[in-house]
Design a protein around this motif. Structure first.
Motif, PDB file in Angstrom:
ATOM      1  N   ASN A   1      74.942 102.968 -37.993  1.00 46.12           N
ATOM      2  CA  ASN A   1      73.824 102.181 -38.499  1.00 46.12           C
ATOM      3  C   ASN A   1      72.536 102.970 -38.321  1.00 46.12           C
ATOM      4  O   ASN A   1      72.289 103.521 -37.237  1.00 46.12           O
ATOM      5  CB  ASN A   1      73.714 100.848 -37.764  1.00 46.12           C
ATOM      6  N   PRO A   2      71.709 103.023 -39.354  1.00 47.53           N
ATOM      7  CA  PRO A   2      70.451 103.771 -39.228  1.00 47.53           C
ATOM      8  C   PRO A   2      69.530 103.150 -38.177  1.00 47.53           C
ATOM      9  O   PRO A   2      69.499 101.926 -38.012  1.00 47.53           O
ATOM     10  CB  PRO A   2      69.827 103.646 -40.631  1.00 47.53           C
ATOM     11  N   ASP A   3      68.811 103.992 -37.474  1.00 43.64           N
ATOM     12  CA  ASP A   3      67.749 103.544 -36.582  1.00 43.64           C
ATOM     13  C   ASP A   3      66.523 103.313 -37.468  1.00 43.64           C
ATOM     14  O   ASP A   3      65.782 104.252 -37.788  1.00 43.64           O
ATOM     15  CB  ASP A   3      67.478 104.610 -35.521  1.00 43.64           C
ATOM     16  N   GLU A   4      66.330 102.072 -37.895  1.00 47.60           N
ATOM     17  CA  GLU A   4      65.312 101.782 -38.901  1.00 47.60           C
ATOM     18  C   GLU A   4      63.895 102.127 -38.428  1.00 47.60           C
ATOM     19  O   GLU A   4      63.060 102.583 -39.220  1.00 47.60           O
ATOM     20  CB  GLU A   4      65.402 100.316 -39.315  1.00 47.60           C
ATOM     21  N   LYS A   5      63.634 101.938 -37.160  1.00 49.99           N
ATOM     22  CA  LYS A   5      62.307 102.265 -36.629  1.00 49.99           C
ATOM     23  C   LYS A   5      62.067 103.774 -36.695  1.00 49.99           C
ATOM     24  O   LYS A   5      60.979 104.231 -37.087  1.00 49.99           O
ATOM     25  CB  LYS A   5      62.184 101.764 -35.188  1.00 49.99           C
ATOM     26  N   TYR A   6      63.070 104.549 -36.325  1.00 45.44           N
ATOM     27  CA  TYR A   6      62.959 106.006 -36.370  1.00 45.44           C
ATOM     28  C   TYR A   6      62.831 106.500 -37.812  1.00 45.44           C
ATOM     29  O   TYR A   6      61.981 107.358 -38.114  1.00 45.44           O
ATOM     30  CB  TYR A   6      64.183 106.630 -35.692  1.00 45.44           C
ATOM     31  N   ILE A   7      63.652 105.968 -38.725  1.00 41.53           N
ATOM     32  CA  ILE A   7      63.586 106.371 -40.135  1.00 41.53           C
ATOM     33  C   ILE A   7      62.214 106.038 -40.717  1.00 41.53           C
ATOM     34  O   ILE A   7      61.622 106.834 -41.453  1.00 41.53           O
ATOM     35  CB  ILE A   7      64.703 105.688 -40.954  1.00 41.53           C
ATOM     36  N   ALA A   8      61.686 104.853 -40.365  1.00 41.42           N
ATOM     37  CA  ALA A   8      60.357 104.460 -40.843  1.00 41.42           C
ATOM     38  C   ALA A   8      59.286 105.417 -40.324  1.00 41.42           C
ATOM     39  O   ALA A   8      58.322 105.753 -41.042  1.00 41.42           O
ATOM     40  CB  ALA A   8      60.049 103.027 -40.410  1.00 41.42           C
ATOM     41  N   MET A   9      59.441 105.897 -39.084  1.00 44.49           N
ATOM     42  CA  MET A   9      58.498 106.859 -38.519  1.00 44.49           C
ATOM     43  C   MET A   9      58.535 108.165 -39.302  1.00 44.49           C
ATOM     44  O   MET A   9      57.489 108.752 -39.626  1.00 44.49           O
ATOM     45  CB  MET A   9      58.836 107.096 -37.048  1.00 44.49           C
ATOM     46  N   LEU A  10      59.746 108.628 -39.642  1.00 46.38           N
ATOM     47  CA  LEU A  10      59.883 109.850 -40.437  1.00 46.38           C
ATOM     48  C   LEU A  10      59.203 109.703 -41.792  1.00 46.38           C
ATOM     49  O   LEU A  10      58.489 110.600 -42.246  1.00 46.38           O
ATOM     50  CB  LEU A  10      61.369 110.173 -40.654  1.00 46.38           C
ATOM     51  N   ILE A  11      59.463 108.578 -42.428  1.00 43.12           N
ATOM     52  CA  ILE A  11      58.912 108.322 -43.763  1.00 43.12           C
ATOM     53  C   ILE A  11      57.383 108.328 -43.729  1.00 43.12           C
ATOM     54  O   ILE A  11      56.726 108.923 -44.586  1.00 43.12           O
ATOM     55  CB  ILE A  11      59.463 106.987 -44.309  1.00 43.12           C
ATOM     56  N   GLU A  12      56.819 107.689 -42.705  1.00 38.59           N
ATOM     57  CA  GLU A  12      55.361 107.672 -42.566  1.00 38.59           C
ATOM     58  C   GLU A  12      54.824 109.062 -42.261  1.00 38.59           C
ATOM     59  O   GLU A  12      53.814 109.502 -42.829  1.00 38.59           O
ATOM     60  CB  GLU A  12      54.961 106.697 -41.462  1.00 38.59           C
ATOM     61  N   LEU A  13      55.506 109.777 -41.384  1.00 39.25           N
ATOM     62  CA  LEU A  13      55.097 111.117 -40.988  1.00 39.25           C
ATOM     63  C   LEU A  13      55.039 112.051 -42.192  1.00 39.25           C
ATOM     64  O   LEU A  13      54.131 112.888 -42.320  1.00 39.25           O
ATOM     65  CB  LEU A  13      56.095 111.660 -39.952  1.00 39.25           C
ATOM     66  N   LEU A  14      55.987 111.892 -43.104  1.00 37.15           N
ATOM     67  CA  LEU A  14      56.085 112.775 -44.264  1.00 37.15           C
ATOM     68  C   LEU A  14      55.335 112.239 -45.482  1.00 37.15           C
ATOM     69  O   LEU A  14      55.308 112.900 -46.525  1.00 37.15           O
ATOM     70  CB  LEU A  14      57.562 112.999 -44.609  1.00 37.15           C
ATOM     71  N   GLY A  15      54.746 111.058 -45.364  1.00 36.01           N
ATOM     72  CA  GLY A  15      53.921 110.524 -46.431  1.00 36.01           C
ATOM     73  C   GLY A  15      54.665 110.212 -47.717  1.00 36.01           C
ATOM     74  O   GLY A  15      54.181 110.494 -48.813  1.00 36.01           O
ATOM     75  N   ILE A  16      55.850 109.611 -47.588  1.00 35.98           N
ATOM     76  CA  ILE A  16      56.682 109.358 -48.772  1.00 35.98           C
ATOM     77  C   ILE A  16      56.989 107.869 -48.948  1.00 35.98           C
ATOM     78  O   ILE A  16      57.934 107.503 -49.652  1.00 35.98           O
ATOM     79  CB  ILE A  16      58.002 110.164 -48.708  1.00 35.98           C
ATOM     80  N   GLU A  17      56.162 107.016 -48.361  1.00 35.25           N
ATOM     81  CA  GLU A  17      56.437 105.573 -48.401  1.00 35.25           C
ATOM     82  C   GLU A  17      56.534 105.042 -49.826  1.00 35.25           C
ATOM     83  O   GLU A  17      57.327 104.127 -50.095  1.00 35.25           O
ATOM     84  CB  GLU A  17      55.329 104.795 -47.656  1.00 35.25           C
ATOM     85  N   ASP A  18      55.724 105.578 -50.742  1.00 29.73           N
ATOM     86  CA  ASP A  18      55.676 105.036 -52.100  1.00 29.73           C
ATOM     87  C   ASP A  18      56.657 105.695 -53.057  1.00 29.73           C
ATOM     88  O   ASP A  18      56.602 105.480 -54.266  1.00 29.73           O
ATOM     89  CB  ASP A  18      54.251 105.153 -52.669  1.00 29.73           C
ATOM     90  N   ARG A  19      57.582 106.485 -52.524  1.00 33.52           N
ATOM     91  CA  ARG A  19      58.536 107.200 -53.382  1.00 33.52           C
ATOM     92  C   ARG A  19      59.992 106.854 -53.063  1.00 33.52           C
ATOM     93  O   ARG A  19      60.913 107.427 -53.627  1.00 33.52           O
ATOM     94  CB  ARG A  19      58.348 108.725 -53.241  1.00 33.52           C
ATOM     95  N   LEU A  20      60.204 105.891 -52.175  1.00 27.98           N
ATOM     96  CA  LEU A  20      61.537 105.653 -51.640  1.00 27.98           C
ATOM     97  C   LEU A  20      62.535 105.133 -52.665  1.00 27.98           C
ATOM     98  O   LEU A  20      63.736 105.373 -52.532  1.00 27.98           O
ATOM     99  CB  LEU A  20      61.457 104.675 -50.463  1.00 27.98           C
ATOM    100  N   HIS A  21      62.066 104.436 -53.684  1.00 24.10           N
ATOM    101  CA  HIS A  21      62.990 103.837 -54.648  1.00 24.10           C
ATOM    102  C   HIS A  21      63.107 104.658 -55.936  1.00 24.10           C
ATOM    103  O   HIS A  21      63.729 104.214 -56.900  1.00 24.10           O
ATOM    104  CB  HIS A  21      62.567 102.400 -54.950  1.00 24.10           C
ATOM    105  N   HIS A  22      62.525 105.852 -55.925  1.00 22.20           N
ATOM    106  CA  HIS A  22      62.624 106.743 -57.075  1.00 22.20           C
ATOM    107  C   HIS A  22      63.871 107.606 -56.972  1.00 22.20           C
ATOM    108  O   HIS A  22      64.293 107.999 -55.872  1.00 22.20           O
ATOM    109  CB  HIS A  22      61.407 107.662 -57.148  1.00 22.20           C
ATOM    110  N   LEU A  23      64.457 107.933 -58.129  1.00 27.99           N
ATOM    111  CA  LEU A  23      65.510 108.939 -58.175  1.00 27.99           C
ATOM    112  C   LEU A  23      64.869 110.317 -58.098  1.00 27.99           C
ATOM    113  O   LEU A  23      63.693 110.489 -58.456  1.00 27.99           O
ATOM    114  CB  LEU A  23      66.325 108.803 -59.461  1.00 27.99           C
ATOM    115  N   PRO A  24      65.616 111.333 -57.631  1.00 27.35           N
ATOM    116  CA  PRO A  24      65.034 112.667 -57.466  1.00 27.35           C
ATOM    117  C   PRO A  24      64.353 113.218 -58.720  1.00 27.35           C
ATOM    118  O   PRO A  24      63.311 113.876 -58.615  1.00 27.35           O
ATOM    119  CB  PRO A  24      66.242 113.520 -57.058  1.00 27.35           C
ATOM    120  N   ASN A  25      64.925 112.958 -59.912  1.00 28.84           N
ATOM    121  CA  ASN A  25      64.332 113.543 -61.117  1.00 28.84           C
ATOM    122  C   ASN A  25      62.995 112.910 -61.494  1.00 28.84           C
ATOM    123  O   ASN A  25      62.314 113.384 -62.404  1.00 28.84           O
ATOM    124  CB  ASN A  25      65.307 113.482 -62.302  1.00 28.84           C
TER     125      ASN A  25
END
Length: 228
Positions: free
Chosen positions: A116-140
């Motif tokens: 099971n993902p550590d949701e708090k840790y994953i959220a920290m990574l996402i914030e750290l990398l500044g990608i919060e608004d891109r999570l539901h996009h496909l790579p292309n």
């Protein structure tokens, strides 16, 4: 504290009637939390060294030790599990799964490990990398810099102790490349991750704490040891 070391690593390939010596008797060690850049011209053996240090490829001779354990004493399944849990990988081509969203790509190593993902840790990574608004996009639907940030988050999702990066800025423009390199350095320091980065670019290598230079499969310079 030493986390990874190799001793007398050699790698040869058969090329018709010729033998190509990709690596020649490489011996080196890496400390927990250090940032080391491996540089050299095309064909110098730097990517081969990275692949062997990370267990993606076997040497012709020599040893690699991770936390004192012989990496190649593990069977293929054990080695795969070790790579997934303890090593992170960032490549020039991003290597994202095109059918998965950014968020699904980030979680992939954890889900493959049936955890099971550590949701708090994953959220920290996402914030750290500044990608919060891109999570539901496909790579292309993402820019190169955004894809590489997703790839970094994925590489860190399992809390690795070593992050291997093979020309991670090679497909990016200069400004985006600097941003990605700064992020790699930052997360490495914040999380105490050992960062081993391969590059042909001296400007990128000079951002590291330590530089190893390869030429024709041999170490010709190690800034920790001066001239070899």
């Amino acid at each position: 504290m030493q986390i990874l070391n190799c001793c007398d690593l050699s790698k040869t390939y058969a090329n018709g009637e010729n033998t190509v010596h990709a690596l020649r008797n490489i011996t080196a060690s890496f400390e927990q939390g250090e940032f080391c850049a491996v540089r050299g011209p095309s064909g110098s053996g730097k990517s081969t060294l990275l692949h062997i240090l990370s267990g993606l490829e076997y040497p012709t001779s020599g040893k690699v030790y991770y936390q004192g354990e012989d990496l190649f004493a593990y069977n293929d399944n054990q080695l795969s599990i070790l790579r997934r849990r303890r090593f992170g990988f960032v490549f020039q081509a991003y290597n994202l799964v095109q059918e998965l969203t950014a968020y699904e790509n980030i979680l992939l190593p954890v889900l493959l490990d049936k955890r099971n993902p550590d949701e708090k840790y994953i959220a920290m990574l996402i914030e750290l990398l500044g990608i919060e608004d891109r999570l539901h996009h496909l790579p292309n639907a993402l820019s190169g810099g955004q894809q590489q940030r997703i790839a970094i988050a994925r590489a860190l999702a399992n809390r690795p102790s070593i992050l291997f990066a093979d020309e991670p800025t090679g497909n990016l423009d200069g400004t985006t490349g600097k941003e990605v390199l700064s992020l790699l350095k930052y997360v490495g320091k914040e999380m105490g991750v050992t960062l081993i980065l391969v590059t042909h670019d001296l400007n990128i290598a000079e951002q590291a704490e330590r530089i190893i230079t390869l030429e024709d499969g041999s170490i010709t310079f190690d800034s920790c040891r001066q001239e070899v």
